[in-house]
Design a protein around this motif. Structure first.
Motif, mmCIF file in Angstrom:
data_model
loop_
_atom_site.group_PDB
_atom_site.id
_atom_site.type_symbol
_atom_site.label_atom_id
_atom_site.label_comp_id
_atom_site.label_asym_id
_atom_site.label_seq_id
_atom_site.Cartn_x
_atom_site.Cartn_y
_atom_site.Cartn_z
ATOM 1 N N PHE A 53 36.896 72.938 -39.151
ATOM 2 C CA PHE A 53 37.418 72.121 -40.251
ATOM 3 C C PHE A 53 36.538 72.273 -41.486
ATOM 4 C CE2 PHE A 53 37.315 68.360 -42.863
ATOM 5 C CZ PHE A 53 38.652 68.060 -43.042
ATOM 6 N N ALA A 54 35.226 72.185 -41.307
ATOM 7 C CA ALA A 54 34.309 72.263 -42.440
ATOM 8 C C ALA A 54 34.378 73.619 -43.126
ATOM 9 C CB ALA A 54 32.880 71.986 -41.967
ATOM 10 N N VAL B 197 25.283 68.315 -38.208
ATOM 11 C CA VAL B 197 24.670 68.201 -39.531
ATOM 12 C C VAL B 197 25.067 69.397 -40.402
ATOM 13 C CG1 VAL B 197 22.478 68.246 -40.781
ATOM 14 C CG2 VAL B 197 22.735 66.768 -38.778
ATOM 15 N N THR B 198 25.076 70.586 -39.805
ATOM 16 C CA THR B 198 25.489 71.778 -40.549
ATOM 17 C C THR B 198 26.923 71.645 -41.056
ATOM 18 O OG1 THR B 198 24.031 73.169 -39.200
ATOM 19 C CG2 THR B 198 25.799 74.279 -40.421
ATOM 20 N N ALA C 233 30.870 70.746 -45.444
ATOM 21 C CA ALA C 233 32.048 70.037 -45.948
ATOM 22 C C ALA C 233 31.716 69.074 -47.075
ATOM 23 C CB ALA C 233 32.725 69.279 -44.802
ATOM 24 N N GLY C 234 30.542 68.443 -46.985
ATOM 25 C CA GLY C 234 30.209 67.413 -47.956
ATOM 26 C C GLY C 234 29.539 67.924 -49.216
ATOM 27 N N PHE C 235 28.938 69.098 -49.153
ATOM 28 C CA PHE C 235 28.203 69.604 -50.321
ATOM 29 C C PHE C 235 28.637 71.013 -50.728
ATOM 30 C CE2 PHE C 235 24.517 71.935 -52.060
ATOM 31 C CZ PHE C 235 24.341 71.219 -53.234
ATOM 32 N N VAL D 129 33.231 64.917 -45.515
ATOM 33 C CA VAL D 129 32.448 64.216 -44.497
ATOM 34 C C VAL D 129 33.361 63.398 -43.586
ATOM 35 C CG1 VAL D 129 30.759 62.366 -44.138
ATOM 36 C CG2 VAL D 129 30.310 64.179 -45.821
ATOM 37 N N ILE D 130 34.323 62.704 -44.189
ATOM 38 C CA ILE D 130 35.274 61.918 -43.386
ATOM 39 C C ILE D 130 36.075 62.833 -42.469
ATOM 40 C CG2 ILE D 130 37.337 60.465 -43.493
ATOM 41 C CD1 ILE D 130 36.204 59.342 -46.150
ATOM 42 N N GLY D 131 36.492 63.980 -42.994
ATOM 43 C CA GLY D 131 37.266 64.918 -42.186
ATOM 44 C C GLY D 131 36.480 65.457 -41.009
#
Length: 369
Positions: free
Chosen positions: A63-64, A265-266, A271-273, A328-330
């Motif tokens: 997903f990420a 964390v990876t 996904a978040g950054f 992040v939510i995903g």
């Protein structure tokens, strides 16, 4: 390559949904063995107990990385499909389920990929890519030297071929049930041409990921099981297999948790950054659809008003923060749903297996008595 609503007519979409549902049902049964659960024959696939903790993480990682569109040609981008990566890391049956979970989360939460086209997407992106990639991977590992380098090379080739295979599958589905009258030859040439380039990116990502996991935890790679030759000892002039000691359970559990935490964390960072810096160009299917008029009858997504539609958090004005929070939510939602699904699959026993286990236990009890 997420197919939206309106590209494929309802009857063909329904048939694709039935085929996809059947394949998922078969995968649920096969995944029970890969995840170390109990099959009808009461046989547990070797190494399955190491697969279960990884499967939900693989879904979240796919997903990420799918949020990281990379440029492949002028005005076109591509993203990971993930079938090859999932099949090699956790097995083909579990791989189909990993990609299916990702597609379900994307369709429901992020309005990415039509809900009426979910069967088409699962069939195309989840089943075709996984089956083709794993067949190629197994064929190559069967003839190449058994080494980590060969496994990585086989991963690269398998992923490379899986993407144009998915493009061919879409073209076939569109030929049967497309909603616009476009010469199929043009669709085939455009789809395969751009997705060969996207396949190179898929291959690089897959090979790097598989190689990284092989370097630190080769025991967690489904496609690399049995990679190392057994240690031999010379006894009375003959070579025999050296006895192996089983790892202590608490140590193995801690090791799994540590690897899982690093992987999560990876995925969250990607996904978040990192996703903020992804290419904004349309992906291969979107570009081909716009250039050739396939998208003339595209329908609005049923979840277009979702708070996370288009990978942004509703009412958050800052684009970087909105996209990062959505990513992040995903990842969190995918790892929770995926891990829950795989936990249930692993814990479930068939009636025959339960009877067999009970009979075996009774027999041992009789022997002890």
């Amino acid at each position: 390559m997420h197919v939206p609503d309106g590209f494929i007519d309802p009857p063909v979409s329904a048939v694709a949904g039935v085929v996809a549902a059947g394949a998922v049902a078969v995968s649920l049964r096969g995944a029970r063995r890969e995840l170390g659960g109990t099959s009808r024959s009461s046989a547990v696939e070797s190494g399955g107990e190491r697969t279960a903790p990884l499967a939900g993480l693989v879904a979240a990682f796919i997903f990420a990385v799918q949020m990281l569109n990379f440029p492949v040609a002028a005005g076109t981008s591509g993203h990971l499909l993930g079938g090859a990566l999932a099949a090699i890391l956790v097995g083909p049956y579990t791989g189909v389920l990993c990609v299916s979970v990702v597609l379900l989360m994307q369709g429901i939460l992020f309005a990415d990929g039509g809900l009426t086209a979910l069967g088409v997407n699962v069939l195309d992106m989840g089943i075709v890519t996984t089956v083709v990639a794993y067949a190629v991977f197994r064929g190559l590992t069967g003839v190449l030297p058994r080494s980590r380098r060969s496994t990585t090379i086989a991963s690269f080739v398998a992923a490379l071929l899986s993407v144009p295979a998915a493009a061919c599958a879409f073209t076939l589905i569109y030929w049967i049930g497309g909603t616009t009258d476009i010469p199929i030859g043009k669709v085939f040439t455009a789809m395969v041409g751009v997705h060969v380039l996207i396949g190179v990116g898929e291959a690089v990502i897959t090979a790097l990921t598989v190689g990284a996991v092989l370097a630190v935890r080769p025991d967690l790679v489904h496609g690399a099981r049995g990679l190392a030759a057994p240690l031999k000892l010379r006894v009375d002039g003959e070579l025999v297999d050296a006895p192996t000691r089983q790892p202590v359970a608490p140590v193995a559990a801690r090791s799994h948790r540590g690897f899982w935490a690093v992987g999560l964390v990876t995925a969250l960072v990607l996904a978040g950054f990192v996703s903020f810096y992804a290419s904004s160009s349309p992906d291969g299917l979107e570009k081909v659809a716009a250039d050739h008029g396939i998208d003339k009858k595209t329908e609005e997504h049923a979840a277009k008003d979702s708070p996370l539609a288009d990978y942004g958090v509703k009412d958050v004005s800052d684009a970087r923060l909105s996209g990062g929070l959505a990513g992040v939510i995903g990842v969190g939602a995918t790892v929770v749903v995926g891990s829950g699904v795989f936990y249930v699959i692993r814990r479930r026993r068939t009636p025959d297996a339960t009877i067999g286990a009970t009979t075996a236990g009774s027999a041992r009890g009789g022997e002890d008595a």
